[in-house]
Write a protein that holds these residues in place. Structure first.
Motif, PDB file in Angstrom:
ATOM      1  N   LYS A 108       0.834  -1.198   0.000  1.00 37.97           N
ATOM      2  CA  LYS A 108       0.000   0.000   0.000  1.00 37.97           C
ATOM      3  C   LYS A 108       0.866   1.244   0.000  1.00 37.97           C
ATOM      4  O   LYS A 108       1.779   1.375   0.817  1.00 37.97           O
ATOM      5  CB  LYS A 108      -0.908   0.003   1.229  1.00 37.97           C
ATOM      6  N   PRO A 109       0.611   2.201  -0.925  1.00 36.30           N
ATOM      7  CA  PRO A 109       1.415   3.423  -0.936  1.00 36.30           C
ATOM      8  C   PRO A 109       1.207   4.212   0.355  1.00 36.30           C
ATOM      9  O   PRO A 109       0.145   4.124   0.971  1.00 36.30           O
ATOM     10  CB  PRO A 109       0.891   4.200  -2.141  1.00 36.30           C
ATOM     11  N   PRO A 110       2.209   4.984   0.743  1.00 35.47           N
ATOM     12  CA  PRO A 110       2.032   5.807   1.938  1.00 35.47           C
ATOM     13  C   PRO A 110       0.987   6.881   1.706  1.00 35.47           C
ATOM     14  O   PRO A 110       0.694   7.254   0.577  1.00 35.47           O
ATOM     15  CB  PRO A 110       3.416   6.421   2.148  1.00 35.47           C
ATOM     16  N   GLU A 111       0.436   7.378   2.769  1.00 31.69           N
ATOM     17  CA  GLU A 111      -0.580   8.418   2.664  1.00 31.69           C
ATOM     18  C   GLU A 111       0.064   9.702   2.169  1.00 31.69           C
ATOM     19  O   GLU A 111       1.229   9.973   2.427  1.00 31.69           O
ATOM     20  CB  GLU A 111      -1.207   8.645   4.034  1.00 31.69           C
ATOM     21  N   GLY A 112      -0.717  10.486   1.479  1.00 32.68           N
ATOM     22  CA  GLY A 112      -0.204  11.768   0.983  1.00 32.68           C
ATOM     23  C   GLY A 112      -0.205  11.823  -0.524  1.00 32.68           C
ATOM     24  O   GLY A 112      -0.611  10.888  -1.209  1.00 32.68           O
ATOM     25  N   ALA A 113       0.250  12.954  -1.036  1.00 29.09           N
ATOM     26  CA  ALA A 113       0.222  13.197  -2.474  1.00 29.09           C
ATOM     27  C   ALA A 113       1.246  12.340  -3.197  1.00 29.09           C
ATOM     28  O   ALA A 113       2.260  11.936  -2.633  1.00 29.09           O
ATOM     29  CB  ALA A 113       0.500  14.680  -2.748  1.00 29.09           C
ATOM     30  N   GLY A 114       0.955  12.061  -4.479  1.00 24.60           N
ATOM     31  CA  GLY A 114       1.894  11.300  -5.288  1.00 24.60           C
ATOM     32  C   GLY A 114       3.096  12.110  -5.714  1.00 24.60           C
ATOM     33  O   GLY A 114       4.100  11.561  -6.148  1.00 24.60           O
ATOM     34  N   VAL A 115       2.988  13.434  -5.579  1.00 29.01           N
ATOM     35  CA  VAL A 115       4.073  14.335  -5.950  1.00 29.01           C
ATOM     36  C   VAL A 115       4.485  15.125  -4.718  1.00 29.01           C
ATOM     37  O   VAL A 115       3.635  15.639  -3.990  1.00 29.01           O
ATOM     38  CB  VAL A 115       3.636  15.313  -7.065  1.00 29.01           C
ATOM     39  N   ALA A 116       5.775  15.214  -4.470  1.00 29.73           N
ATOM     40  CA  ALA A 116       6.287  16.000  -3.347  1.00 29.73           C
ATOM     41  C   ALA A 116       7.413  16.896  -3.819  1.00 29.73           C
ATOM     42  O   ALA A 116       8.254  16.487  -4.615  1.00 29.73           O
ATOM     43  CB  ALA A 116       6.776  15.083  -2.220  1.00 29.73           C
ATOM     44  N   GLU A 117       7.428  18.136  -3.322  1.00 35.05           N
ATOM     45  CA  GLU A 117       8.439  19.122  -3.693  1.00 35.05           C
ATOM     46  C   GLU A 117       9.170  19.614  -2.448  1.00 35.05           C
ATOM     47  O   GLU A 117       8.538  19.912  -1.434  1.00 35.05           O
ATOM     48  CB  GLU A 117       7.763  20.350  -4.341  1.00 35.05           C
ATOM     49  N   ASP A 118      10.472  19.687  -2.542  1.00 35.82           N
ATOM     50  CA  ASP A 118      11.239  20.420  -1.542  1.00 35.82           C
ATOM     51  C   ASP A 118      11.357  21.841  -2.079  1.00 35.82           C
ATOM     52  O   ASP A 118      12.379  22.233  -2.659  1.00 35.82           O
ATOM     53  CB  ASP A 118      12.619  19.781  -1.335  1.00 35.82           C
ATOM     54  N   TYR A 119      10.284  22.601  -1.903  1.00 31.35           N
ATOM     55  CA  TYR A 119      10.179  23.889  -2.581  1.00 31.35           C
ATOM     56  C   TYR A 119      11.248  24.868  -2.111  1.00 31.35           C
ATOM     57  O   TYR A 119      11.730  25.687  -2.895  1.00 31.35           O
ATOM     58  CB  TYR A 119       8.781  24.485  -2.384  1.00 31.35           C
ATOM     59  N   LYS A 120      11.634  24.778  -0.835  1.00 33.71           N
ATOM     60  CA  LYS A 120      12.672  25.674  -0.332  1.00 33.71           C
ATOM     61  C   LYS A 120      14.009  25.401  -1.019  1.00 33.71           C
ATOM     62  O   LYS A 120      14.731  26.327  -1.382  1.00 33.71           O
ATOM     63  CB  LYS A 120      12.805  25.518   1.185  1.00 33.71           C
ATOM     64  N   ALA A 121      14.343  24.109  -1.191  1.00 34.76           N
ATOM     65  CA  ALA A 121      15.589  23.766  -1.878  1.00 34.76           C
ATOM     66  C   ALA A 121      15.540  24.222  -3.332  1.00 34.76           C
ATOM     67  O   ALA A 121      16.534  24.723  -3.876  1.00 34.76           O
ATOM     68  CB  ALA A 121      15.834  22.267  -1.805  1.00 34.76           C
ATOM     69  N   ILE A 122      14.387  24.050  -3.972  1.00 32.73           N
ATOM     70  CA  ILE A 122      14.227  24.475  -5.363  1.00 32.73           C
ATOM     71  C   ILE A 122      14.373  25.991  -5.473  1.00 32.73           C
ATOM     72  O   ILE A 122      15.058  26.517  -6.354  1.00 32.73           O
ATOM     73  CB  ILE A 122      12.862  24.007  -5.902  1.00 32.73           C
ATOM     74  N   GLU A 123      13.726  26.702  -4.565  1.00 32.06           N
ATOM     75  CA  GLU A 123      13.777  28.160  -4.578  1.00 32.06           C
ATOM     76  C   GLU A 123      15.204  28.667  -4.387  1.00 32.06           C
ATOM     77  O   GLU A 123      15.601  29.694  -4.957  1.00 32.06           O
ATOM     78  CB  GLU A 123      12.875  28.706  -3.468  1.00 32.06           C
TER      79      GLU A 123
END
Length: 344
Positions: free
Chosen positions: A225-240
């Protein structure tokens, strides 16, 4: 053997459905106007096109359908029949399924057969990687015309039943950051007025020892079973933090490799993560004489479709002798990519 110049003969694109603004998203997810104001202030994306129906949650259009439409438009603009394409290359992070490859479904729909086909699994740099592969094939294999495709349907990973108020920031941002779409370009060895020449393509993995900035999860039954939460995750701070620095490094490397000066650049196609990020990146690149070609505020981040949406706006405007730089950064494992064009 002389290595031929490679030219962009035409570009086409396809976006699903009408634009969806932030108010429509807020209503769908039961969010108040403060959330809508947050999107405007911190993301800077006004509208996006989605391949799913917001009411039913059903996928309304596939990536293969979008890429076929974009490819058909590029072929028509080039004045070519499907049988005149010698090689087909596609870049995507979100194929319709693992097999058959989406590129081959598109080839079948367009009526293209008996040619080499390639599908590259990659995020925002996949379109540039596809341009690179097609360019090298034309230069080395004696081909004349290549059809290059790029696109993504990120909406298939949306959880329309999610309580956005309970999501972590790296999951919440994905509800507004992405849109869907596809693009296509015909590359050719045949020069003609109005067909920009590709002077350089940069494609380099630089993420050794670095944590991924973006994760896209795909599960099979044996994985449990996949973990709960979105299928896409962003480390937006690192990207920024990292993308503006990487974009400046890409620009500097392209200019140095061609012995071009910043003042030589007439057009800039910057990375298209979000409206706010694009503005920050462009300011940091410091090319005041370059006209910016950007569309992310209206289309959102369409992944591998975005460089083609930008190229579609550029190709008809680039005059002989004018130069353009395109930049794309992939945060999944930190890839630098870009290209340099010159009007002929």
């Amino acid at each position: 053997m002389d290595i031929p110049d490679i030219h962009i003969r035409s570009v086409g694109s396809a976006l699903p459905g009408p634009p969806i603004d932030n108010s429509a998203l807020a209503r769908r997810f039961g969010m108040d106007t403060l959330w809508e104001q947050w999107v405007d202030a911190f993301i800077g994306t006004r509208t996006r096109h989605l391949a799913i129906d917001l009411e039913s949650g059903e996928l309304a259009v596939s990536l293969a359908e979008l890429a076929t439409e974009a490819g058909s438009r590029a072929l028509a603009a080039a004045g070519l029949a499907p049988g005149e394409i010698d090689v087909l290359v596609m870049g995507t992070a979100t194929p319709d399924q693992l097999m058959p490859a989406t590129v081959n479904l598109v080839a079948d729909r367009l009526g293209i057969n008996d040619v080499p086909t390639y599908q590259l699994q990659s995020g925002c740099c996949g379109a540039v990687q596809a341009l690179d592969v097609a360019r090298r094939m034309l230069q080395s294999a004696g081909h004349t015309n290549a059809l290059v495709l790029g696109g993504d349907v990120c909406a298939q990973f949306f959880d329309l039943g999610a309580d956005l108020m309970s999501l972590r920031p790296e999951e919440l941002v994905n509800a507004v950051l992405f849109g869907d779409g596809a693009g296509a370009a015909v590359l050719t060895t045949e020069p003609a007025p109005g067909r920009p020449a590709i002077r350089r393509v940069l494609n380099r993995l630089t993420g050794l020892g670095q944590q991924p900035g973006q994760v896209l999860r795909w599960y099979g039954p044996a994985q449990g079973k996949p973990p709960e939460g979105a299928g896409v995750a962003e480390d937006y701070k690192a990207i920024e933090e990292r993308v503006p620095v990487m974009a400046a490094e890409i620009l500097a490397e392209l200019l140095e490799s061609l012995d071009w000066k910043p003042d030589d650049i007439g057009y800039l196609l910057p990375p298209q993560l979000s409206g706010r990020m694009t503005g920050k990146i462009v300011k940091g690149l410091d090319l005041p004489g370059a006209r910016e070609i950007t569309c992310v505020a209206d289309t959102a981040n369409t992944g591998n479709a975005l460089p083609f949406l930008q190229l579609e706006r550029l190709v008809g405007a680039l005059e002989p002798g004018e130069r353009a730089i395109g930049i794309a950064v992939e945060s999944s494992k930190w890839i630098k990519s870009g290209f340099a064009l010159e009007g002929v």
